[in-house]
Scaffold this active site. Sequence first.
Site, PDB file in Angstrom:
ATOM      1  CE  LYS A  22     -74.441 -86.876  -3.554  1.00 48.57           C
ATOM      2  NZ  LYS A  22     -73.956 -88.010  -2.988  1.00 48.57           N
ATOM      3  CG  ASN A  23     -70.499 -86.409  -3.958  1.00 45.87           C
ATOM      4  OD1 ASN A  23     -71.392 -86.722  -3.226  1.00 45.87           O
ATOM      5  ND2 ASN A  23     -70.372 -86.437  -5.319  1.00 45.87           N
ATOM      6  CB  CYS A 117     -76.678 -94.189  -6.908  1.00 42.19           C
ATOM      7  SG  CYS A 117     -77.450 -92.628  -6.432  1.00 42.19           S
ATOM      8  NE  ARG A 122     -71.083 -96.498  -6.332  1.00 42.72           N
ATOM      9  CZ  ARG A 122     -71.635 -95.162  -5.996  1.00 42.72           C
ATOM     10  NH1 ARG A 122     -73.018 -95.307  -5.897  1.00 42.72           N
ATOM     11  NH2 ARG A 122     -70.888 -94.279  -5.753  1.00 42.72           N
ATOM     12  CG  ASP A 306     -71.618 -87.536 -10.012  1.00 41.88           C
ATOM     13  OD1 ASP A 306     -71.885 -88.786 -10.303  1.00 41.88           O
ATOM     14  OD2 ASP A 306     -71.166 -87.210  -9.109  1.00 41.88           O
ATOM     15  CB  ILE A 328     -67.094 -93.139 -14.131  1.00 45.10           C
ATOM     16  CG1 ILE A 328     -66.410 -91.737 -14.767  1.00 45.10           C
ATOM     17  CG2 ILE A 328     -66.730 -93.164 -12.535  1.00 45.10           C
ATOM     18  CD1 ILE A 328     -64.936 -91.777 -14.396  1.00 45.10           C
ATOM     19  NE  ARG A 398     -78.332 -90.953  -1.336  1.00 40.69           N
ATOM     20  CZ  ARG A 398     -77.646 -91.391  -2.288  1.00 40.69           C
ATOM     21  NH1 ARG A 398     -78.287 -92.097  -3.286  1.00 40.69           N
ATOM     22  NH2 ARG A 398     -76.454 -91.107  -2.506  1.00 40.69           N
TER      23      ARG A 398
HETATM   24  N1  EPU Z   1     -63.382 -98.190  -8.293  1.00 38.15           N
HETATM   25  C1  EPU Z   1     -63.143 -99.530  -8.116  1.00 38.15           C
HETATM   26  N2  EPU Z   1     -62.252 -99.743  -6.901  1.00 38.15           N
HETATM   27  C2  EPU Z   1     -62.414 -98.837  -5.683  1.00 38.15           C
HETATM   28  C3  EPU Z   1     -63.211 -97.752  -6.000  1.00 38.15           C
HETATM   29  C4  EPU Z   1     -63.439 -97.315  -7.198  1.00 38.15           C
HETATM   30  O1  EPU Z   1     -62.892-100.134  -9.192  1.00 38.15           O
HETATM   31  O2  EPU Z   1     -61.963 -99.337  -4.900  1.00 38.15           O
HETATM   32  C5  EPU Z   1     -64.166 -97.920  -9.508  1.00 38.15           C
HETATM   33  C6  EPU Z   1     -65.471 -97.474  -9.476  1.00 38.15           C
HETATM   34  O3  EPU Z   1     -66.276 -98.675  -9.606  1.00 38.15           O
HETATM   35  C7  EPU Z   1     -65.746 -96.697 -10.764  1.00 38.15           C
HETATM   36  C8  EPU Z   1     -64.540 -95.732 -10.566  1.00 38.15           C
HETATM   37  O4  EPU Z   1     -63.411 -96.486  -9.885  1.00 38.15           O
HETATM   38  O5  EPU Z   1     -65.692 -97.024 -11.743  1.00 38.15           O
HETATM   39  C9  EPU Z   1     -64.560 -94.321 -10.004  1.00 38.15           C
HETATM   40  O6  EPU Z   1     -65.320 -94.384  -8.737  1.00 38.15           O
HETATM   41  P1  EPU Z   1     -64.929 -93.681  -7.419  1.00 38.15           P
HETATM   42  O7  EPU Z   1     -64.374 -94.163  -6.212  1.00 38.15           O
HETATM   43  O8  EPU Z   1     -64.182 -92.114  -7.954  1.00 38.15           O
HETATM   44  O9  EPU Z   1     -66.318 -93.089  -7.180  1.00 38.15           O
HETATM   45  P2  EPU Z   1     -67.150 -93.151  -5.454  1.00 38.15           P
HETATM   46  O10 EPU Z   1     -66.078 -92.337  -4.767  1.00 38.15           O
HETATM   47  O11 EPU Z   1     -67.707 -94.293  -5.218  1.00 38.15           O
HETATM   48  C10 EPU Z   1     -67.744 -90.778  -6.073  1.00 38.15           C
HETATM   49  C11 EPU Z   1     -69.132 -89.629  -5.896  1.00 38.15           C
HETATM   50  C12 EPU Z   1     -70.061 -90.268  -7.148  1.00 38.15           C
HETATM   51  C13 EPU Z   1     -69.298 -89.945  -8.317  1.00 38.15           C
HETATM   52  C14 EPU Z   1     -68.019 -90.786  -8.333  1.00 38.15           C
HETATM   53  C15 EPU Z   1     -67.121 -90.209  -9.631  1.00 38.15           C
HETATM   54  C16 EPU Z   1     -69.257 -89.529  -3.539  1.00 38.15           C
HETATM   55  C17 EPU Z   1     -70.059 -89.865  -2.198  1.00 38.15           C
HETATM   56  N3  EPU Z   1     -69.764 -90.387  -4.520  1.00 38.15           N
HETATM   57  O12 EPU Z   1     -68.192 -91.927  -5.933  1.00 38.15           O
HETATM   58  O13 EPU Z   1     -71.198 -89.431  -6.977  1.00 38.15           O
HETATM   59  O14 EPU Z   1     -70.107 -90.283  -9.440  1.00 38.15           O
HETATM   60  O15 EPU Z   1     -67.281 -90.347  -7.201  1.00 38.15           O
HETATM   61  O16 EPU Z   1     -67.071 -89.017  -9.640  1.00 38.15           O
HETATM   62  O17 EPU Z   1     -68.508 -88.792  -3.457  1.00 38.15           O
HETATM   63  C18 EPU Z   1     -73.374 -88.620  -7.162  1.00 38.15           C
HETATM   64  O18 EPU Z   1     -73.104 -87.693  -6.256  1.00 38.15           O
HETATM   65  O19 EPU Z   1     -74.510 -88.970  -7.784  1.00 38.15           O
HETATM   66  C19 EPU Z   1     -72.361 -89.828  -7.227  1.00 38.15           C
HETATM   67  C20 EPU Z   1     -72.900 -90.998  -7.701  1.00 38.15           C
END
Ligand code: EPU
Length: 419
Positions: A22-23, A117, A122, A306, A328, A398
Amino acid sequence: MEKLVIKGPTPLKGEVTISGAKNAAVAILPATLLIDGVCTIENLPNISDIKISCEILEQLGAKITWNNEHSITIDTTNITTTKAPLDLTSKFRASYYIIGAMLGRKGEIEVGMPGGCKLGARPIDQHIKGFEMLGATVNLEKGTIYAKAKKLKAAPIYMDIVSVGATINVMLASVLAKGTTTIDNAAKEPHIVDVANFLNTMGADIRGAGTDVIKINGVEKLNGGCTYSVVPDQIEAGTFMLAAVATRGDLTLKNCITKHLESITAKIVEVGGNVEDNGDSIRIWCNKRPNNANIKTLPYPGFPTDLQPQMGVVLALANGTSVINESIWESRFQYTEELNKMGAKITAQGKTAFFEGVKKLYGAPVYSSDLRAGAALVIAGTAAEGETEIYNLEHIDRGYENIEEKFRKIGAKIERVKE
Ligand code: EPU
């Protein structure tokens, strides 16, 4: 309203074929916006996030043909608008990839704040910082993001935190930017590498994906005409691996990359499960009550957040006390309250949860708070004695393709019921 009804306990046994990630897929689809041409994407998971991604691309002007339920051909020759549909983009997280891709393609995009989610705050400050370093201006007004750039120019970008989304988004925005962009402190997840591989197949020049430092040498144009197959889903595979342990079953997973599963394999061995690694398939079995263990979630190659709720089910049933530290997300222990309704003894305080293992879980009505919490409840319902009803299935749908079908094939007594 739909619910899943599970009658347990059942030790899960047999073979599962893992779907595309998915991701990775939710980033590769918007990445096609960088191409002025046609490409075919295969091994797409058949999940609602993919359908919404396709709808967004279509509303931007792309033409999509479904070859079968796992493969589409996308023609991005005519991108007719720079306004993404706000109602759709706010439905899921990965809609933020439209920003990086459209900055690269059109130098402009208007998009709703991403949904997804509810796991605590975020923020997207690292994405915005990256775009600004590349020369874009980004404004947020009443839930809409306006990003614009006359011409993107390569830059050295240091990520203050390791972020999957920001790493991919900056990669997308810089593929066509003049010069060499460097992303320092980049995320290293398998889906980062997959998105880079896709873009490189289309003619991009990205080096170092999968390490801390990614270098993107801007190219003038990407090619159309390729066929690309999405990497197998590390998290879906991990979900079934942990389901095998929690239900004391015996599962063989096909179509997975076992290298991506090493942190999970290590924990399964630690709790007393057995693992047979065959490279592109893996067998997991467990015929006793799991041992206790401590977990700290970390960016790849650490234990993935995850899979934290699914591991939580194993530890809820383990012999002894375990601790999970979630590093995280602020709010990823909502599932523990649901497991407690099923007889678990878990105390969650902030980002730490204490699991006093119980011998059995018992069926109960429970609510899925997010995608991975939902998967954990399906595992718990299969391991528990009696009938479990799981509500809020839209979260599970999803991200998991045909979850009840896949669980039924390996022995679970699970039905989707309309109320
Ligand atoms: N963060 C910031 N600022 C940013 C971006 C992130 O502070 O600009 C923080 C977040 O709040 C978090 C950490 O950095 O504490 C990591 O966030 P990341 O950006 O890596 O997460 P994401 O890209 O929003 C993706 C996956 C999530 C998965 C996380 C961590 C997708 C669409 N989503 O989210 O997947 O938990 O990486 O591996 O790729 C899921 O699939 O159930 C899911 C939630």
